[in-house]
Design an enzyme around this catalytic site. Structure first.
Site, mmCIF file in Angstrom:
data_model
loop_
_atom_site.group_PDB
_atom_site.id
_atom_site.type_symbol
_atom_site.label_atom_id
_atom_site.label_comp_id
_atom_site.label_asym_id
_atom_site.label_seq_id
_atom_site.Cartn_x
_atom_site.Cartn_y
_atom_site.Cartn_z
ATOM 1 N N ASP A 75 -58.774 13.643 21.546
ATOM 2 C CA ASP A 75 -57.611 12.716 20.868
ATOM 3 C C ASP A 75 -56.368 12.750 21.256
ATOM 4 O O ASP A 75 -55.620 11.949 21.753
ATOM 5 C CB ASP A 75 -57.876 13.069 19.310
ATOM 6 N N GLU A 105 -63.268 7.019 11.005
ATOM 7 C CA GLU A 105 -62.685 8.274 11.038
ATOM 8 C C GLU A 105 -62.161 8.247 9.454
ATOM 9 O O GLU A 105 -62.506 9.056 8.747
ATOM 10 C CB GLU A 105 -61.560 8.091 12.037
ATOM 11 N N GLY A 143 -55.023 2.626 14.863
ATOM 12 C CA GLY A 143 -54.095 2.527 13.731
ATOM 13 C C GLY A 143 -54.924 2.982 12.449
ATOM 14 O O GLY A 143 -56.075 3.205 12.479
ATOM 15 N N HIS A 159 -55.069 10.082 23.846
ATOM 16 C CA HIS A 159 -54.032 9.089 23.704
ATOM 17 C C HIS A 159 -52.933 9.618 24.577
ATOM 18 O O HIS A 159 -52.354 10.775 24.469
ATOM 19 C CB HIS A 159 -53.545 9.160 22.306
ATOM 20 N N HIS A 191 -61.485 2.135 17.397
ATOM 21 C CA HIS A 191 -61.616 3.021 16.178
ATOM 22 C C HIS A 191 -62.468 3.005 15.264
ATOM 23 O O HIS A 191 -61.794 1.915 14.608
ATOM 24 C CB HIS A 191 -60.133 3.630 16.166
#
Length: 361
Positions: free
Chosen positions: A299, A210, A180, A20, A207
């Site tokens: 990440d 997780e 998010g 990111h 995403h």
């Protein structure tokens, strides 16, 4: 079995798919940009102490708390000059760490508080990547950086961001992503964006798996059609280990492995958010043994105080990985990149394989 030295890990060519932009700033840059922008919200203005604060704040074991740390980095990424500088430094830092190809993701909608349009945000970031690439090449550490445009799961802008990704796909944008908090915000909320991307033959990752489990992964693949999974660590919930060490895969896990769906795994980050207990017991090692398409990623380099070299070294030191394991996951990542096939093959055959062969020799 060749156990690489830290120097060899540092020299190894690397491919990064999950990083990111707003989670990888240099602490000194955060301090400098905050001072020039008049942002007074930082917990400290001393760079080393600020870097420690970010790591400590992210060590909460909660994805939601982890995400709160981004309020400070996003606050100093609201002008074209700020965005270009952050992107340029991102490319330079990755190149210095041995990364030869990277896909850096960010959410344009988070950077318009200063009045920029989504297009100007994107163009400022792309300009920074190009500047960083040029400087890295001049320094003898060539790198190629492409952008992934992220839409926020809790917002309603995903179709607009998807259209932006398609409009700029020949100008440095690799694909699309949603990010998010997972709980309460399933990927199917953004079906319109994913259906549009598929009609446009565009790539996207999601995403999933997780902080939330198998249903998130199942929706991302079977409803939304994700090319890759961001994290995907909870796929192990569909794998049963028998007393003699054999693995029984459930239907979803078997499908992910059979289809070679890439898993963008981030060991240190997963430990911080509670998705894994430690690097030593992180599911990536089991999934590697079972030949899932696993990749190693950072990440958020600032929040985890990490780099690709550090992630690889942790897997060597704590999970028993060797040089061949590192080569294998790096080739996996290059195979999985949102880059034309011939360009992926060129990097595999002429950069990655020769680089690891030299280290092995």
């Amino acid at each position: 079995m060749t156990v690489p030295t830290p120097a060899a890990v540092r020299r190894a060519p690397k491919v990064l798919l999950h990083d990111h932009l707003d989670g990888g700033l240099r602490p000194a840059t955060v301090v400098d940009l905050a001072r020039s922008a008049g942002y007074a919200g930082l917990p400290t203005s001393e760079p080393e102490a600020l870097g420690t604060w970010f790591r400590d704040a992210a060590d909460s074991g909660s994805l939601e708390r982890y995400l709160e740390t981004f309020s400070h980095t996003v606050a100093v990424m609201q002008t074209e000059e700020q965005l270009t500088r952050v992107a340029r430094e991102c490319a330079l830092d990755l190149a210095d760490d041995g990364v030869v190809y990277a896909e850096s993701r960010f959410a344009p909608e988070l950077h318009i508080e200063g009045g920029l349009s989504l297009e100007r945000v994107l163009e400022a970031v792309l300009a920074g990547f190009r500047e960083g690439e040029a400087q890295a090449a001049a320094a003898g550490t060539p790198i190629r950086v492409r952008a992934l445009l992220t839409a926020m799961r809790h917002a309603a802008n995903s179709r607009e961001i998807a259209e932006l990704a398609v409009a700029y796909r020949d100008r440095g944008v690799a694909g699309f992503d949603i990010a998010g908090a997972e709980a309460g915000f399933p990927p199917t909320r953004h079906l319109d964006a994913f259906e549009y991307l598929r009609r446009e033959n565009a790539h996207f990752t999601i995403h999933a798996g997780e902080a939330f489990g198998l249903p998130s992964i199942w929706e991302a693949i079977q409803w939304c059609g994700a090319d890759r999974l961001g994290h995907g660590v909870r796929i192990v919930d569909d794998i049963e280990l028998t007393a003699d060490g054999q693995a029984r895969l459930g239907r979803l896990a078997a499908y992910v492995r059979d289809r070679r769906i890439p898993l963008e795994m981030c060991p240190s980050s997963n430990v911080q958010t509670g998705a894994a207990q430690s690097v030593a017991t992180h599911p990536i090692t089991l999934l590697k043994r079972l030949r899932f398409r696993v990749t190693v990623n950072t990440d958020n380099r600032l929040m985890s105080g990490t780099s690709m070299s550090r992630e690889m070294q942790l897997l060597v030191d704590e999970a028993g990985w060797d040089l061949e394991d590192l080569r294998w996951v790096t080739v996996n990542a290059m195979k999985s990149a949102f880059l034309p096939f011939d360009e992926r093959l060129e990097l595999i055959e002429h950069v990655l394989k020769p680089g690891y062969a030299a280290l092995g020799a």
